[in-house]
Scaffold this active site. Structure first.
Site, PDB file in Angstrom:
ATOM      1  N   CYS A 137      28.297 -15.315   5.576  1.00 38.04           N
ATOM      2  CA  CYS A 137      28.530 -14.134   5.016  1.00 38.04           C
ATOM      3  C   CYS A 137      27.559 -13.257   5.692  1.00 38.04           C
ATOM      4  O   CYS A 137      26.404 -13.451   5.975  1.00 38.04           O
ATOM      5  CB  CYS A 137      28.440 -14.270   3.784  1.00 38.04           C
ATOM      6  SG  CYS A 137      29.460 -15.398   2.875  1.00 38.04           S
ATOM      7  N   ARG A 189      30.463  -6.544   2.108  1.00 37.44           N
ATOM      8  CA  ARG A 189      30.233  -7.763   2.710  1.00 37.44           C
ATOM      9  C   ARG A 189      31.431  -8.366   3.424  1.00 37.44           C
ATOM     10  O   ARG A 189      32.550  -7.953   3.127  1.00 37.44           O
ATOM     11  CB  ARG A 189      29.706  -8.556   1.665  1.00 37.44           C
ATOM     12  CG  ARG A 189      30.620  -9.043   0.624  1.00 37.44           C
ATOM     13  CD  ARG A 189      31.371 -10.380   0.598  1.00 37.44           C
ATOM     14  NE  ARG A 189      30.266 -11.548   0.779  1.00 37.44           N
ATOM     15  CZ  ARG A 189      30.010 -11.866  -0.305  1.00 37.44           C
ATOM     16  NH1 ARG A 189      30.093 -11.830  -1.553  1.00 37.44           N
ATOM     17  NH2 ARG A 189      29.019 -13.154  -0.051  1.00 37.44           N
ATOM     18  N   ASN A 213      25.302 -17.352   0.436  1.00 35.25           N
ATOM     19  CA  ASN A 213      25.002 -18.771   0.613  1.00 35.25           C
ATOM     20  C   ASN A 213      23.560 -18.643   1.192  1.00 35.25           C
ATOM     21  O   ASN A 213      23.006 -18.305   1.835  1.00 35.25           O
ATOM     22  CB  ASN A 213      25.753 -19.625   1.576  1.00 35.25           C
ATOM     23  CG  ASN A 213      26.994 -20.222   0.659  1.00 35.25           C
ATOM     24  OD1 ASN A 213      27.043 -20.198  -0.516  1.00 35.25           O
ATOM     25  ND2 ASN A 213      27.656 -21.109   1.313  1.00 35.25           N
TER      26      ASN A 213
END
Ligand SMILES: C[C@H](CCC(=O)NCCS(=O)(=O)O)[C@H]1CC[C@H]2[C@@H]3[C@H](O)C[C@@H]4C[C@H](O)CC[C@]4(C)[C@H]3C[C@H](O)[C@]12C
Length: 324
Positions: A2, A16, A79
């Site tokens: 991401c 994002r 993450n």
């Protein structure tokens, strides 16, 4: 993988990409001021700032991935697998479960100084939401129109880093990502001058050669450098249309196409959605892998003094503007 980024023109933008191989079932979710938040270790809050963001709503609870509040603070979880280690519950501190972190901060903070003050007395703990939804291993970017920070909870405790680039990806830890930018300091949006060797007649035979060496692969460190270069050299007008168009182009520089990142046999990580929030106006714009038309949800079109969530399922499928 991401990638998150901030961007400022006249207004402040925050968004994002969410890259993964499946969706948890995401909805644009507006949490109005009177929605009762029951914190696992901090009791009930009946009144807080309103929040808009992408969330998986489970049992009526908004599990936010990224969001902004009505005061213009933005926050996203990405993450951080293998590095995220949450703390144990400790008496006398603000013990906040990992899945509560976004509502805890965005519900109370009007700017980054208030965020820093809250983080000072906070303990980010691993209490899971449920058996089916255990703790996610994440790190976070939190930003307002003036600055950004990265929060990483690791084996040696919680780290709060100033984030002068206003960008976050995944592993390695943020300090290493910043260090690796040193490798690219020679890159430029301008055409290069031959500093290789005076005796050689080298030519710029193509446009864009000033940034030759900027990585283009999908690894997290490469996306960090790619999106940092793109964002920091970005130019756009400051109207809403020009700003959000440019923002989607910035994150488009690290878009993941199906087939290029295999996570298990025949399963591919793709950019499930890309978001761009106007944090000043409380608007959440997004596109999805299957729908390139920008969709917008304006929190101020909801009754922000209410107590029930407003949920907007994602618009999927390409919207083609036919001309004949
Ligand atoms: C998978 C998402 C992160 C995507 C990402 O960073 N991909 C990179 C993959 S990799 O590193 O390169 O392997 C994260 C971001 C936000 C996460 C969600 C939010 O934290 C909200 C809840 C939190 C619960 O504990 C778990 C479910 C969940 C609904 C999370 C599921 C999942 O872990 C999400 C959706």
């Amino acid at each position: 993988m991401c990638t998150a980024a901030t961007y400022k023109t006249k207004d402040f933008y925050f968004g994002r990409t969410l890259d993964y191989e499946f969706s948890y079932g995401d909805e644009i979710t507006v949490t109005p001021r009177k929605f009762p938040f029951e914190f696992r270790h901090m009791g009930k809050r009946d009144s807080h700032y309103a929040i808009i963001g992408m969330a998986h709503v489970a049992g009526g609870y908004p599990l936010y991935y990224d969001a902004i509040n009505e005061k213009g603070v933005g926050m996203a979880g990405l993450n951080f697998v293998g590095n995220a280690v949450y703390q144990a519950v400790e008496a006398g501190r603000d013990n906040v479960a990992q899945f509560e972190f976004i509502p805890w901060i965005l519900g109370q903070c009007a700017d980054l100084d208030e965020v820093r003050a809250l983080l000072d007395r906070m303990n980010l703990v691993g209490t899971p939401f449920s058996e089916q939804l255990p703790s996610a291993q994440l790190h976070w970017i939190i930003a307002d129109r003036n600055a950004a920070i990265t929060v990483e909870c690791m084996a040696d405790g919680m780290h709060i880093h100033e984030n002068p680039v206003g960008v976050l990806t995944n592993n390695p830890p943020f300090e290493t990502q910043m260090f690796l930018l040193n490798n690219y300091q020679g890159l430029s949006p301008k055409q290069p001058e031959n500093t290789f060797a005076e005796q050689l007649q080298l030519q710029s035979y193509s446009r864009g050669m000033g940034a030759l060496g900027l990585p283009g692969d999908l690894s997290s460190a490469s996306r960090f450098a790619k999106v940092a270069f793109t964002k920091m050299n970005s130019k756009s007008g400051d109207s809403e249309a020009e700003s959000i168009s440019q923002f989607f182009h910035i994150l488009g520089s690290v878009d993941q196409q199906r087939g290029c990142c295999e996570v298990t046999d025949g399963k591919y990580e793709i950019t499930l959605y890309t978001s761009c929030c106007n944090a000043d106006k409380g608007i959440y714009y997004y596109t999805t892998y299957e729908n390139h038309q920008i969709t917008g949800v304006d929190m101020h079109h909801c009754d922000l003094d209410g107590s029930e969530l407003f949920r907007y399922p994602l618009v999927q499928g390409e919207q083609i503007h036919w001309m004949n």
